[in-house]
Design a protein around this motif. Structure first.
Motif, PDB file in Angstrom:
ATOM      1  N   GLU A  16     -19.677 -80.251 -80.557  1.00 50.56           N
ATOM      2  CA  GLU A  16     -19.983 -81.192 -79.480  1.00 50.56           C
ATOM      3  C   GLU A  16     -21.039 -82.186 -79.922  1.00 50.56           C
ATOM      4  O   GLU A  16     -21.785 -81.956 -80.878  1.00 50.56           O
ATOM      5  CB  GLU A  16     -20.461 -80.446 -78.248  1.00 50.56           C
ATOM      6  CG  GLU A  16     -21.718 -79.648 -78.468  1.00 50.56           C
ATOM      7  CD  GLU A  16     -22.079 -78.739 -77.300  1.00 50.56           C
ATOM      8  OE1 GLU A  16     -23.286 -78.473 -77.121  1.00 50.56           O
ATOM      9  OE2 GLU A  16     -21.171 -78.291 -76.580  1.00 50.56           O
ATOM     10  N   VAL A  17     -21.083 -83.301 -79.225  1.00 50.90           N
ATOM     11  CA  VAL A  17     -22.086 -84.330 -79.500  1.00 50.90           C
ATOM     12  C   VAL A  17     -23.386 -83.962 -78.798  1.00 50.90           C
ATOM     13  O   VAL A  17     -23.397 -83.654 -77.607  1.00 50.90           O
ATOM     14  CB  VAL A  17     -21.587 -85.711 -79.015  1.00 50.90           C
ATOM     15  CG1 VAL A  17     -22.695 -86.748 -79.102  1.00 50.90           C
ATOM     16  CG2 VAL A  17     -20.386 -86.154 -79.848  1.00 50.90           C
ATOM     17  N   VAL A  18     -24.466 -83.995 -79.546  1.00 51.85           N
ATOM     18  CA  VAL A  18     -25.767 -83.660 -78.967  1.00 51.85           C
ATOM     19  C   VAL A  18     -26.679 -84.880 -78.841  1.00 51.85           C
ATOM     20  O   VAL A  18     -27.681 -84.832 -78.127  1.00 51.85           O
ATOM     21  CB  VAL A  18     -26.477 -82.564 -79.793  1.00 51.85           C
ATOM     22  CG1 VAL A  18     -25.704 -81.263 -79.695  1.00 51.85           C
ATOM     23  CG2 VAL A  18     -26.633 -82.965 -81.258  1.00 51.85           C
ATOM     24  N   LEU A  19     -26.340 -85.981 -79.528  1.00 47.10           N
ATOM     25  CA  LEU A  19     -27.182 -87.169 -79.481  1.00 47.10           C
ATOM     26  C   LEU A  19     -26.362 -88.380 -79.917  1.00 47.10           C
ATOM     27  O   LEU A  19     -25.512 -88.266 -80.803  1.00 47.10           O
ATOM     28  CB  LEU A  19     -28.378 -86.989 -80.435  1.00 47.10           C
ATOM     29  CG  LEU A  19     -29.483 -88.046 -80.435  1.00 47.10           C
ATOM     30  CD1 LEU A  19     -30.227 -88.037 -79.114  1.00 47.10           C
ATOM     31  CD2 LEU A  19     -30.454 -87.789 -81.585  1.00 47.10           C
ATOM     32  N   LEU A  30     -24.774 -87.586 -83.376  1.00 47.74           N
ATOM     33  CA  LEU A  30     -25.151 -86.328 -84.013  1.00 47.74           C
ATOM     34  C   LEU A  30     -24.303 -85.229 -83.393  1.00 47.74           C
ATOM     35  O   LEU A  30     -24.260 -85.076 -82.167  1.00 47.74           O
ATOM     36  CB  LEU A  30     -26.637 -86.046 -83.793  1.00 47.74           C
ATOM     37  CG  LEU A  30     -27.176 -84.741 -84.387  1.00 47.74           C
ATOM     38  CD1 LEU A  30     -27.076 -84.749 -85.910  1.00 47.74           C
ATOM     39  CD2 LEU A  30     -28.620 -84.516 -83.948  1.00 47.74           C
ATOM     40  N   LEU A  31     -23.609 -84.475 -84.252  1.00 48.10           N
ATOM     41  CA  LEU A  31     -22.688 -83.442 -83.790  1.00 48.10           C
ATOM     42  C   LEU A  31     -23.191 -82.068 -84.179  1.00 48.10           C
ATOM     43  O   LEU A  31     -23.765 -81.884 -85.257  1.00 48.10           O
ATOM     44  CB  LEU A  31     -21.301 -83.654 -84.418  1.00 48.10           C
ATOM     45  CG  LEU A  31     -20.786 -85.091 -84.517  1.00 48.10           C
ATOM     46  CD1 LEU A  31     -19.514 -85.133 -85.349  1.00 48.10           C
ATOM     47  CD2 LEU A  31     -20.533 -85.641 -83.136  1.00 48.10           C
ATOM     48  N   CYS A 339     -28.385 -97.917 -75.350  1.00 46.37           N
ATOM     49  CA  CYS A 339     -27.910 -99.295 -75.304  1.00 46.37           C
ATOM     50  C   CYS A 339     -27.896 -99.896 -76.696  1.00 46.37           C
ATOM     51  O   CYS A 339     -28.903 -99.833 -77.419  1.00 46.37           O
ATOM     52  CB  CYS A 339     -28.832-100.161 -74.438  1.00 46.37           C
ATOM     53  SG  CYS A 339     -28.806 -99.785 -72.682  1.00 46.37           S
ATOM     54  N   GLY A 340     -26.765-100.472 -77.073  1.00 46.26           N
ATOM     55  CA  GLY A 340     -26.726-101.322 -78.251  1.00 46.26           C
ATOM     56  C   GLY A 340     -27.018-102.739 -77.807  1.00 46.26           C
ATOM     57  O   GLY A 340     -27.388-102.991 -76.665  1.00 46.26           O
ATOM     58  N   TRP A 341     -26.838-103.682 -78.718  1.00 44.61           N
ATOM     59  CA  TRP A 341     -27.088-105.065 -78.333  1.00 44.61           C
ATOM     60  C   TRP A 341     -26.136-105.517 -77.239  1.00 44.61           C
ATOM     61  O   TRP A 341     -26.547-106.163 -76.279  1.00 44.61           O
ATOM     62  CB  TRP A 341     -26.941-105.966 -79.554  1.00 44.61           C
ATOM     63  CG  TRP A 341     -28.201-106.106 -80.340  1.00 44.61           C
ATOM     64  CD1 TRP A 341     -29.278-105.266 -80.304  1.00 44.61           C
ATOM     65  CD2 TRP A 341     -28.528-107.132 -81.265  1.00 44.61           C
ATOM     66  NE1 TRP A 341     -30.243-105.704 -81.161  1.00 44.61           N
ATOM     67  CE2 TRP A 341     -29.811-106.842 -81.763  1.00 44.61           C
ATOM     68  CE3 TRP A 341     -27.860-108.251 -81.734  1.00 44.61           C
ATOM     69  CZ2 TRP A 341     -30.442-107.664 -82.712  1.00 44.61           C
ATOM     70  CZ3 TRP A 341     -28.488-109.054 -82.678  1.00 44.61           C
ATOM     71  CH2 TRP A 341     -29.768-108.764 -83.152  1.00 44.61           C
ATOM     72  N   ARG A 342     -24.869-105.186 -77.370  1.00 43.42           N
ATOM     73  CA  ARG A 342     -23.874-105.652 -76.407  1.00 43.42           C
ATOM     74  C   ARG A 342     -22.928-104.538 -75.956  1.00 43.42           C
ATOM     75  O   ARG A 342     -21.884-104.812 -75.398  1.00 43.42           O
ATOM     76  CB  ARG A 342     -23.045-106.802 -77.020  1.00 43.42           C
ATOM     77  CG  ARG A 342     -23.862-107.973 -77.530  1.00 43.42           C
ATOM     78  CD  ARG A 342     -23.010-108.914 -78.361  1.00 43.42           C
ATOM     79  NE  ARG A 342     -23.776-109.993 -78.970  1.00 43.42           N
ATOM     80  CZ  ARG A 342     -24.455-109.899 -80.109  1.00 43.42           C
ATOM     81  NH1 ARG A 342     -24.462-108.744 -80.772  1.00 43.42           N
ATOM     82  NH2 ARG A 342     -25.120-110.919 -80.597  1.00 43.42           N
ATOM     83  N   HIS A 343     -23.257-103.304 -76.259  1.00 44.71           N
ATOM     84  CA  HIS A 343     -22.436-102.181 -75.815  1.00 44.71           C
ATOM     85  C   HIS A 343     -23.342-101.020 -75.430  1.00 44.71           C
ATOM     86  O   HIS A 343     -24.550-101.039 -75.701  1.00 44.71           O
ATOM     87  CB  HIS A 343     -21.415-101.776 -76.884  1.00 44.71           C
ATOM     88  CG  HIS A 343     -21.980-101.068 -78.082  1.00 44.71           C
ATOM     89  ND1 HIS A 343     -22.816-101.689 -78.998  1.00 44.71           N
ATOM     90  CD2 HIS A 343     -21.821 -99.796 -78.541  1.00 44.71           C
ATOM     91  CE1 HIS A 343     -23.136-100.828 -79.959  1.00 44.71           C
ATOM     92  NE2 HIS A 343     -22.551 -99.680 -79.708  1.00 44.71           N
ATOM     93  N   THR A 344     -22.762-100.038 -74.773  1.00 49.12           N
ATOM     94  CA  THR A 344     -23.535 -98.903 -74.273  1.00 49.12           C
ATOM     95  C   THR A 344     -22.780 -97.606 -74.529  1.00 49.12           C
ATOM     96  O   THR A 344     -21.551 -97.568 -74.443  1.00 49.12           O
ATOM     97  CB  THR A 344     -23.797 -99.059 -72.749  1.00 49.12           C
ATOM     98  OG1 THR A 344     -24.290-100.391 -72.481  1.00 49.12           O
ATOM     99  CG2 THR A 344     -24.819 -98.049 -72.268  1.00 49.12           C
ATOM    100  N   LEU A 345     -23.527 -96.559 -74.840  1.00 52.43           N
ATOM    101  CA  LEU A 345     -22.971 -95.219 -75.054  1.00 52.43           C
ATOM    102  C   LEU A 345     -23.596 -94.245 -74.073  1.00 52.43           C
ATOM    103  O   LEU A 345     -24.749 -94.400 -73.679  1.00 52.43           O
ATOM    104  CB  LEU A 345     -23.259 -94.735 -76.477  1.00 52.43           C
ATOM    105  CG  LEU A 345     -22.819 -95.614 -77.650  1.00 52.43           C
ATOM    106  CD1 LEU A 345     -23.348 -95.031 -78.955  1.00 52.43           C
ATOM    107  CD2 LEU A 345     -21.307 -95.730 -77.697  1.00 52.43           C
ATOM    108  N   ALA A 346     -22.840 -93.212 -73.694  1.00 49.98           N
ATOM    109  CA  ALA A 346     -23.364 -92.192 -72.789  1.00 49.98           C
ATOM    110  C   ALA A 346     -22.695 -90.857 -73.069  1.00 49.98           C
ATOM    111  O   ALA A 346     -21.532 -90.792 -73.474  1.00 49.98           O
ATOM    112  CB  ALA A 346     -23.132 -92.594 -71.331  1.00 49.98           C
ATOM    113  N   VAL A 347     -23.438 -89.771 -72.835  1.00 55.24           N
ATOM    114  CA  VAL A 347     -22.926 -88.409 -72.955  1.00 55.24           C
ATOM    115  C   VAL A 347     -23.064 -87.730 -71.601  1.00 55.24           C
ATOM    116  O   VAL A 347     -24.098 -87.857 -70.930  1.00 55.24           O
ATOM    117  CB  VAL A 347     -23.700 -87.605 -74.019  1.00 55.24           C
ATOM    118  CG1 VAL A 347     -23.104 -86.206 -74.167  1.00 55.24           C
ATOM    119  CG2 VAL A 347     -23.695 -88.324 -75.354  1.00 55.24           C
TER     120      VAL A 347
END
Length: 444
Positions: A16-19, A30-31, A339-347
């Motif tokens: 699983e993704v932890v970060l 980070l997996l 947040c990236g410059w123009r994109h976003t990630l979430a878990v």
């Protein structure tokens, strides 16, 4: 039977993704793997080596960085076009990507295409890394701070405007225990274990929180805000976000696109409480180039600011100057955002990874180059997808027949070819390599 069931559950939890962390146009995760320990995956723009796969190719899907196998990496952090990873057991920081201004900490300005150890920090116990556009900082376990990279506005906090090719200790924090730091384009912020807030570097929009628009070459303490102690801080490109021990959120700096969230487009020179979220306890914040995200303690996500590519995630492409609730399938609760410059990630709590916003370089991880204005699950990384079991590794060439080309050859000027030079305000780079025209450094 009970033992078998427990084993299956353990294996499922382990993959699983932890970060996660987002850069200008690339992403890193980070997996946790049950048999091989932690692993690192990256995708998106690879032009400057920021993906760590040994080449300059973009990746449209998450790909394991084979050079970090068995390194016991516990944290990953993206700069704009470079990346870092920290190995806890090895007490070693690694960095790779665009090297201009010494942002990789290797003592030179060379680009690096696979993770390389930052030798100056070998053996140092690090609790947090922050990467901005062109500079980095490390908070050590004893509360000290080291910084390196570009320093034209004093963002390294060393008392000068000289770039640093190697990590240097910020002497202004001698006797002060720093809890965490955050890095913007050309400014830096920090909170101490005592709850004090500091700012330094480029301050033209009030993004240092010091009540004026002046630069600072060394960290300066921000005046106490509403009697609150600060516990979290994040930087956008030219704005800053901080959270108090009571869970209140404050923003300051540039707000041309509504990235401060106060219902208008006015800059603030000192921390200003975000009234729209005053009834929420904020547990995490992140700043993009011109947008902001806040995660509440009950797992809800709010976004605001520049939204040209859908990076706020609310189903439109209109800028929002007040916090907007971002919706997820089955009302999944969130645990981590970036947040990236123009994109976003979430878990999410269910260990699913979502992305949205600009996708032109594959930084969303969906196998295409499409922008998205609502969260979409990254199948290969998510528990409800393939659960990190079907990723390629950088030791496998995803596009057979392609060969690696050195940076100087990639950007060499063909004889008799006229390369258009963009205005100086749009270029970046130190211009030391005649084979690498400044046009390389333009970011769209």
């Amino acid at each position: 039977m009970e033992g078998e069931g427990s084993g299956r559950e353990s294996a499922a939890r382990a993959r699983e993704v932890v970060l996660i962390s987002a850069g200008a146009s690339h992403s890193v995760a980070l997996l946790s793997f049950v048999t091989t320990g932690n692993a690192v995956s990256s995708w998106g723009r690879g032009e400057d080596g920021q993906l760590g796969h040994g080449d300059a190719e973009d990746r449209l899907l998450p790909t394991l960085i084979s050079a970090l196998d068995d390194q016991d990496v516990v944290s990953v952090t993206c700069g704009a076009d470079h990346t870092t990873a920290y190995s806890e057991s090895g007490l070693q920081l690694y960095s790779w990507g665009w090297g201009d201004f010494g942002r990789l900490g290797h003592g030179n300005s060379s680009d690096v295409f696979t993770p390389q150890p930052v030798k100056a920090l070998q053996g140092v116990k690090i609790k947090q890394i922050a990467c901005g556009d062109s500079h980095c900082l490390a908070v050590t376990m004893d509360g000290g701070v080291q910084s390196w990279g570009r320093n034209q506005n004093g963002q390294l906090g060393l008392g000068s405007t000289e770039d640093s090719l190697l990590p240097q200790k910020i002497q202004a924090f001698e006797g002060v225990s720093v809890k965490m730091v955050a890095a913007g384009a050309e400014h830096t912020a920090a909170v101490t274990e005592d709850g004090d807030l500091y700012g330094w570097g480029w301050g033209r929009y009030g993004n240092l929180g010091l009540g004026d628009r002046n630069d600072r070459l060394v960290p300066e303490k921000v005046s106490e805000v509403d009697g609150q102690k600060m516990v979290l801080v994040a930087c956008g490109w030219r704005h800053t976000i901080t959270v108090s021990s009571s869970g209140n959120l404050y923003t300051y700096g540039w707000s041309k696109y509504g990235q401060l969230g106060h219902g208008d487009f006015e800059d603030h020179l000192v921390p200003h409480r975000l009234e729209a979220l005053r009834d929420n306890s904020i547990s995490q914040v992140s700043g993009g180039w011109r947008h902001s995200m806040a995660l509440t303690s009950d797992g809800k996500l709010y976004g605001w600011g520049w939204n040209k590519f859908g990076q706020v995630g609310v189903g439109d492409n209109v800028d929002h100057c007040s916090p907007m609730l971002v919706k997820f399938p089955d009302e999944q609760k969130l645990t981590h955002i970036s947040c990236g410059w123009r994109h976003t990630l979430a878990v999410t709590e269910r260990k699913n990874v979502f992305s949205w916003g600009r996708g032109t370089s594959g930084q969303l991880g969906h196998g295409d180059s499409v922008d998205r204005n609502t969260p979409k699950m990254i199948e290969v990384l998510s528990k409800d997808g393939s659960g990190c079991k079907q990723m390629e590794s950088s030791r496998t060439d995803p596009q057979p027949g392609k060969i690696w080309v050195s940076p100087s050859e990639r950007y060499a000027i063909v004889p008799d070819e006229t390369v258009p030079r963009p205005p100086p305000s749009l270029t970046r780079g130190n211009g030391n390599d005649a084979n690498v025209p400044d046009v390389k450094r333009v970011r769209i």
